[in-house]
Design a protein around this motif. Structure first.
Motif, mmCIF file in Angstrom:
data_model
loop_
_atom_site.group_PDB
_atom_site.id
_atom_site.type_symbol
_atom_site.label_atom_id
_atom_site.label_comp_id
_atom_site.label_asym_id
_atom_site.label_seq_id
_atom_site.Cartn_x
_atom_site.Cartn_y
_atom_site.Cartn_z
ATOM 1 N N LYS A 135 1.925 -23.720 -25.422
ATOM 2 C CA LYS A 135 1.314 -23.366 -26.719
ATOM 3 C C LYS A 135 -0.065 -22.648 -26.455
ATOM 4 O O LYS A 135 -0.686 -23.075 -25.594
ATOM 5 N N LEU A 136 0.016 -21.403 -27.050
ATOM 6 C CA LEU A 136 -0.999 -20.539 -26.648
ATOM 7 C C LEU A 136 -2.087 -20.090 -27.774
ATOM 8 O O LEU A 136 -1.777 -20.150 -28.900
ATOM 9 N N VAL A 137 -3.273 -20.122 -27.424
ATOM 10 C CA VAL A 137 -4.447 -19.576 -28.242
ATOM 11 C C VAL A 137 -4.925 -18.223 -27.528
ATOM 12 O O VAL A 137 -5.464 -18.349 -26.560
ATOM 13 N N CYS A 138 -4.825 -17.420 -28.221
ATOM 14 C CA CYS A 138 -4.820 -15.946 -27.611
ATOM 15 C C CYS A 138 -6.183 -15.211 -28.280
ATOM 16 O O CYS A 138 -6.092 -15.061 -29.475
ATOM 17 N N MET A 139 -7.110 -15.063 -27.455
ATOM 18 C CA MET A 139 -8.314 -14.475 -27.884
ATOM 19 C C MET A 139 -8.461 -13.144 -27.417
ATOM 20 O O MET A 139 -8.354 -12.828 -26.184
ATOM 21 N N ASN A 140 -9.092 -12.145 -28.483
ATOM 22 C CA ASN A 140 -9.001 -10.918 -27.916
ATOM 23 C C ASN A 140 -9.757 -10.357 -29.015
ATOM 24 O O ASN A 140 -9.955 -10.651 -30.222
ATOM 25 N N ARG A 141 -10.726 -8.986 -28.623
ATOM 26 C CA ARG A 141 -11.506 -8.395 -29.422
ATOM 27 C C ARG A 141 -10.790 -7.691 -30.454
ATOM 28 O O ARG A 141 -11.324 -7.775 -31.731
ATOM 29 N N SER A 142 -9.790 -7.093 -30.288
ATOM 30 C CA SER A 142 -9.080 -6.365 -31.382
ATOM 31 C C SER A 142 -7.587 -7.043 -31.907
ATOM 32 O O SER A 142 -7.076 -7.800 -31.056
ATOM 33 N N SER A 143 -7.627 -7.156 -33.057
ATOM 34 C CA SER A 143 -6.374 -8.040 -33.652
ATOM 35 C C SER A 143 -5.246 -7.174 -33.552
ATOM 36 O O SER A 143 -3.992 -7.658 -33.308
ATOM 37 N N ASN A 144 -5.091 -5.919 -33.302
ATOM 38 C CA ASN A 144 -4.145 -5.171 -33.369
ATOM 39 C C ASN A 144 -3.313 -5.475 -32.012
ATOM 40 O O ASN A 144 -2.002 -5.512 -32.102
ATOM 41 N N GLU A 145 -4.114 -5.488 -30.904
ATOM 42 C CA GLU A 145 -3.353 -5.819 -29.519
ATOM 43 C C GLU A 145 -2.661 -7.213 -29.686
ATOM 44 O O GLU A 145 -1.473 -7.460 -29.089
ATOM 45 N N LEU A 146 -3.467 -8.075 -30.465
ATOM 46 C CA LEU A 146 -2.646 -9.453 -30.618
ATOM 47 C C LEU A 146 -1.339 -9.489 -31.243
ATOM 48 O O LEU A 146 -0.452 -10.115 -31.090
ATOM 49 N N GLU A 147 -1.564 -8.397 -32.489
ATOM 50 C CA GLU A 147 -0.131 -8.344 -33.252
ATOM 51 C C GLU A 147 0.916 -7.945 -32.388
ATOM 52 O O GLU A 147 2.106 -8.501 -32.557
ATOM 53 N N ALA A 148 0.633 -6.821 -31.443
ATOM 54 C CA ALA A 148 1.660 -6.341 -30.924
ATOM 55 C C ALA A 148 2.181 -7.276 -29.788
ATOM 56 O O ALA A 148 3.314 -7.519 -29.497
ATOM 57 N N LEU A 149 1.243 -7.937 -29.283
ATOM 58 C CA LEU A 149 1.741 -9.258 -28.210
ATOM 59 C C LEU A 149 2.702 -10.241 -28.867
ATOM 60 O O LEU A 149 3.518 -10.609 -28.193
ATOM 61 N N ALA A 150 2.137 -10.713 -30.053
ATOM 62 C CA ALA A 150 2.954 -11.565 -30.645
ATOM 63 C C ALA A 150 4.297 -11.469 -30.869
ATOM 64 O O ALA A 150 5.261 -12.108 -30.798
ATOM 65 N N SER A 151 4.382 -9.970 -31.318
ATOM 66 C CA SER A 151 5.921 -9.387 -31.781
ATOM 67 C C SER A 151 6.952 -9.481 -30.487
ATOM 68 O O SER A 151 7.752 -9.416 -30.397
#
Length: 235
Positions: free
Chosen positions: A30-46
């Motif tokens: 189960k992952l909590v992904c913290m990052n400065r940019s939300s765009n990179e997180l959206e790409a990672l999630a997909s």
């Protein structure tokens, strides 16, 4: 790993952070992904398995305790606790000990040492309450011995190593481990662009470091704590 709780990965959208996230997602974490940019997180999630339990947190100020504590609180609310912190955030600058050195010192200490300290301080209360935790920071070989034009960077990474040792000593009886990794040159697009003439055969892949991190945050690594682990071997 303690699969009932979450793993926080800072810098989750970066080269190393995203490799860690993919490695842990494939293991069912189960992952909590913290990052400065939300765009990179959206790409990672997909890009993760559809079954991955995943919380994205963008824009946390990792130099600010209240901001970090708020992020940890979100993780606890979503998953019930935090079993591990993998902190991949950091920065790199070089320069001589000259007129620009004090400003560079401040920048490196903030980017590397203060962020590691602050997110660790924020996550430790929930780990102590659970009597279990794993913390992994990314240090660097210059933290053990600096070269020319590395004063600020090396000092900041030395601070990460000393921080890791202190956490390990303070939290041993809480069954919380703290370790840091000293990677060799990581094989990333940015490093290849910056060093176009370098011999890359001995560079270390983000995936290989991610596998090492996955071990360090597992129950099997309970006896490893306070270590600065070189990650410079050939795959």
């Amino acid at each position: 790993m303690n699969s009932q709780k979450a793993v926080i990965v800072t810098g989750a959208g970066g080269n190393l952070g995203s490799a860690v996230v993919r490695e842990l997602a494939n293991a069912g974490a189960k992952l909590v992904c913290m990052n400065r940019s939300s765009n990179e997180l959206e790409a990672l999630a997909s890009d993760l398995p559809a079954s991955t339990e995943f919380l994205s947190i963008a824009g946390t100020d990792l130099t600010d305790y209240a901001s970090c504590a708020a992020a940890v609180s979100r993780a606890v609310k979503r998953f019930g606790g935090v079993s591990a912190l993998v902190n991949t955030v950091g920065g790199f600058q070089m320069g001589p000990v000259g007129p620009e050195a004090p400003a560079q010192w401040e920048t490196m200490m903030t980017a590397n040492a203060r962020t590691a300290l602050t997110i660790s301080a924020a996550v430790l209360p929930t780990m102590k309450a659970a009597g279990y935790g794993r913390i992994v920071h990314i240090a660097a070989a210059p933290g053990l011995k600096a070269g020319a034009k590395e004063a600020a960077y090396a000092a900041s990474k030395a601070a990460v190593i000393r921080l890791t040792e202190a956490i390990a000593a303070e939290c041993r009886d809480d069954r919380i481990t703290a370790n840091c990794i000293l990677p060799g040159t990581i094989d990333t697009p940015e490093n290849r662009a910056a060093m176009p003439d370098a011999k890359t055969e001995g560079w270390v892949s983000p995936q290989s470091i991610a596998r090492l991190i996955a071990f360090l945050i597992s129950p099997a690594a309970a006896v490893v704590t306070g270590a600065a682990i070189p990650a410079t071997g050939r795959e």
